[in-house]
Design a protein around this motif. Structure first.
Motif, mmCIF file in Angstrom:
data_model
loop_
_atom_site.group_PDB
_atom_site.id
_atom_site.type_symbol
_atom_site.label_atom_id
_atom_site.label_comp_id
_atom_site.label_asym_id
_atom_site.label_seq_id
_atom_site.Cartn_x
_atom_site.Cartn_y
_atom_site.Cartn_z
ATOM 1 N N SER A 136 46.374 69.126 29.062
ATOM 2 C CA SER A 136 47.168 69.773 30.196
ATOM 3 C C SER A 136 47.902 68.797 30.980
ATOM 4 O O SER A 136 47.392 67.589 30.994
ATOM 5 C CB SER A 136 46.305 70.578 31.126
ATOM 6 O OG SER A 136 45.370 71.668 30.571
ATOM 7 N N GLU A 164 47.653 79.369 26.394
ATOM 8 C CA GLU A 164 47.328 79.409 27.786
ATOM 9 C C GLU A 164 48.552 78.584 28.614
ATOM 10 O O GLU A 164 49.053 77.377 28.281
ATOM 11 C CB GLU A 164 45.932 78.651 28.087
ATOM 12 C CG GLU A 164 44.995 79.305 27.699
ATOM 13 C CD GLU A 164 43.460 78.518 28.000
ATOM 14 O OE1 GLU A 164 43.781 77.476 28.613
ATOM 15 O OE2 GLU A 164 42.450 79.026 27.571
ATOM 16 N N ILE A 165 48.839 78.959 29.839
ATOM 17 C CA ILE A 165 49.839 78.378 30.661
ATOM 18 C C ILE A 165 49.327 76.949 30.874
ATOM 19 O O ILE A 165 48.066 76.702 31.258
ATOM 20 C CB ILE A 165 50.002 79.224 31.928
ATOM 21 C CG1 ILE A 165 50.657 80.601 31.399
ATOM 22 C CG2 ILE A 165 51.019 78.286 33.080
ATOM 23 C CD1 ILE A 165 51.209 81.222 32.783
ATOM 24 N N GLY A 166 50.063 75.914 30.627
ATOM 25 C CA GLY A 166 49.681 74.448 30.935
ATOM 26 C C GLY A 166 49.464 73.699 30.098
ATOM 27 O O GLY A 166 49.350 72.692 29.862
ATOM 28 N N GLU A 220 55.372 72.016 27.239
ATOM 29 C CA GLU A 220 53.971 72.458 27.926
ATOM 30 C C GLU A 220 54.606 74.053 28.364
ATOM 31 O O GLU A 220 55.344 74.469 28.720
ATOM 32 C CB GLU A 220 54.253 71.973 29.052
ATOM 33 C CG GLU A 220 53.138 72.532 30.160
ATOM 34 C CD GLU A 220 53.287 71.933 31.800
ATOM 35 O OE1 GLU A 220 52.104 72.254 32.477
ATOM 36 O OE2 GLU A 220 54.018 70.998 31.816
ATOM 37 N N ILE A 221 53.542 74.862 27.892
ATOM 38 C CA ILE A 221 53.625 76.215 28.346
ATOM 39 C C ILE A 221 53.687 76.653 29.595
ATOM 40 O O ILE A 221 52.763 76.131 30.372
ATOM 41 C CB ILE A 221 52.575 77.065 27.446
ATOM 42 C CG1 ILE A 221 52.441 76.896 26.032
ATOM 43 C CG2 ILE A 221 52.678 78.641 27.955
ATOM 44 C CD1 ILE A 221 51.370 77.590 25.408
ATOM 45 N N THR A 222 54.927 77.298 30.091
ATOM 46 C CA THR A 222 55.035 77.432 31.768
ATOM 47 C C THR A 222 54.919 79.055 31.694
ATOM 48 O O THR A 222 54.703 79.553 33.008
ATOM 49 C CB THR A 222 56.301 77.054 31.983
ATOM 50 O OG1 THR A 222 57.336 77.672 31.205
ATOM 51 C CG2 THR A 222 56.621 75.652 31.828
ATOM 52 N N ARG A 223 55.037 79.946 30.763
ATOM 53 C CA ARG A 223 55.031 81.185 31.215
ATOM 54 C C ARG A 223 54.776 82.098 29.668
ATOM 55 O O ARG A 223 55.276 81.590 28.460
ATOM 56 C CB ARG A 223 56.546 81.826 31.482
ATOM 57 C CG ARG A 223 56.497 83.117 31.683
ATOM 58 C CD ARG A 223 57.775 83.757 32.281
ATOM 59 N NE ARG A 223 57.765 85.056 32.366
ATOM 60 C CZ ARG A 223 59.232 85.846 32.675
ATOM 61 N NH1 ARG A 223 60.294 85.104 32.693
ATOM 62 N NH2 ARG A 223 58.939 86.955 32.893
ATOM 63 N N LEU A 224 53.844 83.015 29.524
ATOM 64 C CA LEU A 224 53.518 83.602 28.455
ATOM 65 C C LEU A 224 54.031 85.227 28.808
ATOM 66 O O LEU A 224 53.510 85.747 29.918
ATOM 67 C CB LEU A 224 51.943 83.745 28.268
ATOM 68 C CG LEU A 224 51.393 82.439 27.861
ATOM 69 C CD1 LEU A 224 49.525 82.392 27.967
ATOM 70 C CD2 LEU A 224 51.933 81.834 26.299
ATOM 71 N N VAL A 242 57.096 82.983 24.810
ATOM 72 C CA VAL A 242 56.604 81.893 25.336
ATOM 73 C C VAL A 242 57.791 81.123 25.940
ATOM 74 O O VAL A 242 58.541 80.841 25.204
ATOM 75 C CB VAL A 242 55.482 81.094 24.329
ATOM 76 C CG1 VAL A 242 54.783 79.928 25.156
ATOM 77 C CG2 VAL A 242 54.565 81.861 23.870
ATOM 78 N N ASN A 243 57.617 80.542 27.133
ATOM 79 C CA ASN A 243 58.582 79.755 27.706
ATOM 80 C C ASN A 243 57.803 78.341 27.857
ATOM 81 O O ASN A 243 56.494 78.399 28.210
ATOM 82 C CB ASN A 243 59.029 80.168 29.108
ATOM 83 C CG ASN A 243 59.714 81.516 29.098
ATOM 84 O OD1 ASN A 243 59.176 82.595 28.773
ATOM 85 N ND2 ASN A 243 61.028 81.264 29.192
#
Length: 151
Positions: A145, A5-7, A97-101, A108-109
């Motif tokens: 998060s 998940e983002i965040g 931290e995931i910023t984009r999927l 994954v960014n």
């Protein structure tokens, strides 16, 4: 990319000793004076060893491959900047931290940051990974998060 998940974020804390810096220098034949015991950097002497950039970046590689996203992650690209120095014998906290999927491309960014004990950013940037065939499904609740300040 089930469970991502983002965040979502993951962190690791590491202290690089003077011995670690010596081993790094021996393994890489890095004779850069900034990693040494005493350096004349302009008019300021740095009396503690400076942690080389690749050791800081290695913390991100560790997190990406073991924790978030996890085993099976393929590291494609990393952009980094180093706004301050990190020193031997101080706690460095590295966070991804995931910023984009982009599930259609299995990409994954992530934002990547290392901070010293004072909360000062010593390394920051962005990573791009390919997430295919993770060895386990990621459970969203196992990661925190990111909240608070941005860099």
């Amino acid at each position: 990319m089930k469970g991502l998940e983002i965040g979502q974020s993951a962190s690791v804390t590491r202290v690089f000793s003077r011995e670690d810096l010596g081993e790094y220098a021996a393994l890489t034949a890095d004779v850069s004076p900034i990693s040494g015991d005493e350096v004349d950097a302009g008019r300021t002497e740095i009396r503690r060893g400076v942690v080389p950039a690749p050791l800081l970046a290695g913390l991100f590689s560790y997190l990406l491959g073991t924790t978030l996203p996890g085993r099976g992650t393929n590291y494609l690209k990393q952009q980094l900047c180093f706004p301050a120095l990190a020193y031997a014998d101080e706690k460095i906290v590295a966070t991804v931290e995931i910023t984009r999927l982009r599930p259609e491309k299995e990409l994954v960014n992530l934002r990547t940051v290392c901070k010293n004990p004072a909360g000062q950013v010593v390394c920051e940037g962005d990573a791009l990974v390919l997430v295919r065939d993770l060895e386990h499904d990621v459970e969203p609740q196992q990661f925190g998060s990111r909240g608070g300040d941005g860099c």
